[in-house]
Design a protein around this motif. Sequence first.
Motif, PDB file in Angstrom:
ATOM      1  N   THR A  41       8.673 -19.690  12.176  1.00 13.66           N
ATOM      2  CA  THR A  41       7.712 -19.969  13.243  1.00 13.66           C
ATOM      3  C   THR A  41       6.561 -20.752  12.639  1.00 13.66           C
ATOM      4  OG1 THR A  41       8.261 -17.991  14.516  1.00 13.66           O
ATOM      5  CG2 THR A  41       6.094 -18.957  14.904  1.00 13.66           C
ATOM      6  N   PRO A  89       0.209 -24.904  16.142  1.00 14.48           N
ATOM      7  CA  PRO A  89       0.802 -26.119  16.715  1.00 14.48           C
ATOM      8  C   PRO A  89       0.669 -27.296  15.757  1.00 14.48           C
ATOM      9  CG  PRO A  89      -0.515 -24.974  18.349  1.00 14.48           C
ATOM     10  CD  PRO A  89      -0.779 -24.285  17.040  1.00 14.48           C
ATOM     11  N   ARG A  98       8.744 -31.966  22.340  1.00 15.25           N
ATOM     12  CA  ARG A  98       8.258 -30.625  22.023  1.00 15.25           C
ATOM     13  C   ARG A  98       9.437 -29.874  21.412  1.00 15.25           C
ATOM     14  NH1 ARG A  98       4.364 -33.228  22.955  1.00 15.25           N
ATOM     15  NH2 ARG A  98       2.807 -32.897  24.599  1.00 15.25           N
ATOM     16  N   TRP A 155      11.034 -26.448  18.900  1.00 19.57           N
ATOM     17  CA  TRP A 155      10.903 -25.129  18.307  1.00 19.57           C
ATOM     18  C   TRP A 155      12.163 -24.799  17.498  1.00 19.57           C
ATOM     19  CZ3 TRP A 155       9.843 -26.375  23.308  1.00 19.57           C
ATOM     20  CH2 TRP A 155       8.545 -26.130  23.792  1.00 19.57           C
ATOM     21  N   ASP A 213       3.861 -30.472  29.359  1.00 24.22           N
ATOM     22  CA  ASP A 213       3.432 -29.132  28.965  1.00 24.22           C
ATOM     23  C   ASP A 213       3.236 -28.234  30.180  1.00 24.22           C
ATOM     24  OD1 ASP A 213       3.481 -29.792  26.267  1.00 24.22           O
ATOM     25  OD2 ASP A 213       1.398 -30.464  26.262  1.00 24.22           O
ATOM     26  N   MET A 226       9.732 -19.943  23.327  1.00 23.86           N
ATOM     27  CA  MET A 226       9.043 -21.203  23.642  1.00 23.86           C
ATOM     28  C   MET A 226       7.541 -21.043  23.815  1.00 23.86           C
ATOM     29  SD  MET A 226      11.860 -22.898  26.215  1.00 23.86           S
ATOM     30  CE  MET A 226      10.972 -24.457  26.362  1.00 23.86           C
ATOM     31  N   ALA A 268       4.465 -25.095  18.938  1.00 22.65           N
ATOM     32  CA  ALA A 268       5.481 -26.154  19.011  1.00 22.65           C
ATOM     33  C   ALA A 268       5.152 -27.270  18.047  1.00 22.65           C
ATOM     34  CB  ALA A 268       5.557 -26.705  20.427  1.00 22.65           C
ATOM     35  N   SER A 290       4.966 -31.064  18.115  1.00 20.61           N
ATOM     36  CA  SER A 290       4.856 -32.153  19.093  1.00 20.61           C
ATOM     37  C   SER A 290       4.952 -33.474  18.353  1.00 20.61           C
ATOM     38  CB  SER A 290       3.524 -32.064  19.849  1.00 20.61           C
ATOM     39  OG  SER A 290       3.433 -30.847  20.558  1.00 20.61           O
TER      40      SER A 290
END
Length: 961
Positions: free
Chosen positions: A270, A274, A290, A292, A367, A447, A451, A453
């Motif tokens: 993780t 961000p 985006r 993950w 988003d 989610m 994230a 980006s």
Amino acid sequence: MPRFHRFALALAVSTSLVAAGPALAKAKEAKPAPVADLVKAVDIPYQSFTLDNGLRVIVHEDRKAPVVAVSVWYRVGSKHEPAGKTGFAHLFEHLMFNGSENSPGDFFEPLQQVGATDSNGTTSFDRTNYFETVPTGALDRALFLESDRMGHLLGAVTQEKLDNQRGVVQNEKRQGDNNPYGLLRYEIFENLFPKGHPYHHSTIGSMGDLNSASLGDVKKWFTDNYGPNNAVLVLAGDIDVATAKAKVTDWFGDIPRGPEIKAPPVSVPTLPAPLAKEVKDLVPTTRIYRMWAIPGLNDAEAVPLQMAATVLGGLSSSRLDNAMVRKDPVAVSVSAGAQTFEDAGILIVQADVKPGVDPAVVGQKLDAEIAKFLANGPTADELQRAAASYLGGTISGLESVGGFGGKAVTLAEGALYSNDPSYYKVELDRLAKATPEQTAAVARKWMSRPAFSLTYTPGERTEGGENRGGAVTEGKMAEAVAPDRYWNPALGDIGPDTGIGNATSFADRSQLPAVADLKALDFPAIERTTLKNGIEVVFARRATVPTVNVAVSFDAGYAADPHNALGTQSLMLSLMDEGTTTRDSISFAEAKERLGAQIDGSATADETVFSLFALKPNLAASLGLLADYIRNPAFDAQELDRVRAQQLNRLKAELNNPNAIASRVLMPVLYGADHPYGIPPSGLGTTTAVTAATREQLAAFHSAWVRPDNARIFVVGDTTLKDVKKQLDAAFGNWKAPAAAKGTKHFETPIPAPTPRILLFDRPKSPQSVIMAGKVLGVKGTEELEVLRSANDIFGGNFLSRFNTNLRETKGWSYGVRSRISNDSDRLTWVAIAPVQADRTGDSIREFQKDLKSYLGDNGTTKDELERTVNGNVRELPGSFETSGDVLGGMRQIVKFGRPDTYYETLPATYEAMTADEIDAAARKAFSTGDLVYVIVGDAAVVKPQLDGLGLPVEIAKPAN
């Protein structure tokens, strides 16, 4: 079709669904077959055994065709590579095709002799696999070859072979890097997975690590990882377990166990916060991602996550499509998909910004839509459509036993990753039981984390891929990362080592096993009828699975495009996808998804085809939807603006793609701009024409070409001609031709005499050059061309051809080169295509010319080349028509070229009568070096100095637009 991780196109369905079929004929809008019933019917029965040396063998019996898929999976991939040795797994995969101790030549030579199909090898994070589908009588030969490279390889691995395949892999890397978005894989894995994580680096590796690979390194990689106890062998097709056990024991039983392999520890990371990054590339518009990291395929939450991503951005009617492309068109395309590997996975959401819209606004809306989806979750109807569409997509590829997605793949993956060949049943059970509440909860869990980006903006790259690796194509996501393959998908011996490479064989390896009796092709009987309005129906029955394939074909194609309005047909086809006079684009997409049907329109140079794949229980309703789609397009003016923006974006992307650029330059030059074929072959047209197109223009094109007096319908599947005629009459029988005149194509337009020259398109910083060289031949597609096509096969048409053997296997300058004869109805082209490393552009042209002059001169077709070509073409026929889709394609070819219905069954006699002299005469009449036009797409500063001395004028080119 939803983008689930790996078992699409891989399952087998029993015929327990067929009873639901006939009753549906009465209702145009019948209720779809329940998802749970479809899932219950999916079954791939198998038996298994394990040899004393640890080799696990899985056998699936499928007698529909006289072929057996052989699939060997080793539990070694890029995640097993230590630091400093990135790319080793994939490099070794290449070396495995370069001969073994008892079969020292190219691995594909003896396979082509027996007519093998679907032959390749691939490497991913988690495994390396090798596969081929062979005629049943050639199974011993395939097992000999696979066992010889498992147990008797190292004496055949030389420094020369290592250096050559190192060059091939590096050119595979350059070819991927050279495309738009070619560096994306680096960004995904280097940012989602921290340094030291097994998924952090790409499968293809860095140039530095590939260059440092020594002969000792690669031999140790083999002895450490390629033992039988680290492999799974699947045999699927015309075989039973008793036969399999005897043959596998004979060929593989002597190979000693290898070391026990310890899997590297892998976690699902993780991001601590961000992360945002912007990169520049030769892309048509800004793309926003985006991303993950998510759990691997054995996690119970993997399937619900995939369902969530499908509803969000995988369906045609997805949340993102409806919100950002249809209702408030701030994006030209959107997608979402989850791809799982053994130990982790990735979930990616993306949006391509509509030109003129602020990317920041699109990012905010993206988003917001993700947040709205996480808050509310999917509906039950959305999950039903996701599941039905997935199953429809799965079943569309059900009949293949091997290849990239056949039943052997499903069994092998289950065994290797989950210790359960039937693991697909666990996943399908989770799919059927997924609820809106569960799916929403799982989506929120994964989610709502930080994230990554990533924003791709148009511009010149600021860094290359020399020390990074991977390639990803654009478009609606199928899989974010594809395995690296031995074959191009676009197109000092130090003696044997001890240990695993020195097995004492009790099978006879002194010569290739003889080929046993081979069964001839039994092409299904072709039947014909005529609908009430005169449309011809061409039918063949294939009842292996409860599905039906339909193609409604019109004599149109891109050659029908008005030359003052190129791109008209592509725009028309795109607009037809956006609804009918009674269904808007969303309701049309939802109707397809509920039925598990696939409906789409496409075109070639000669034909415009509307295709349907239907589950048999849903056939009547699916045919009604297909007829509405073809006959009653809405041609909504508001939707036109949206699809126009999408086509302009695709056109812009094409003008950044080196292969597409070369084609756009070459075809108008060869045929002349006024000839029906003298257009950019993609059919996307030109910016000016697409911008100017009107609704009325598209409707008029539809009236001129898409009409019952210009149509023919092909059907293959689990039905009868009597039943399907009744259903087709209900859907199409009352369709009347419009009053407008039918369109005509003008193939009488003169083709200009060739002007040999080099047309150079400057693409700065390209690590590879794409070379195309071509001419228009003096023959048409309707003529008998088997001898000429055989000549092309020998020179450049397949992997073992002279041209590919030289530039790839000997020189190592390319990932693969080919020559091809087009497959059109009228005058054909002969074109050679060679993506080569930039500093060898001029040398590659010289080698091509040398090879061609040699072949056309006194070094014509050899006895071995003739034997390989004849045997391969004859023996591959049964495997070439394994599926209903294959049969449908064959029937369309028969009709297109005016061949007899028995064409494919009489082909063996045609090939067996060929002589080397006939092939050479055909080649000398058609091919030549002195009248070719060359197109080169590459870095002009690097390439242009190399062209001096070739004796050809060099002009700076621009692609037709």
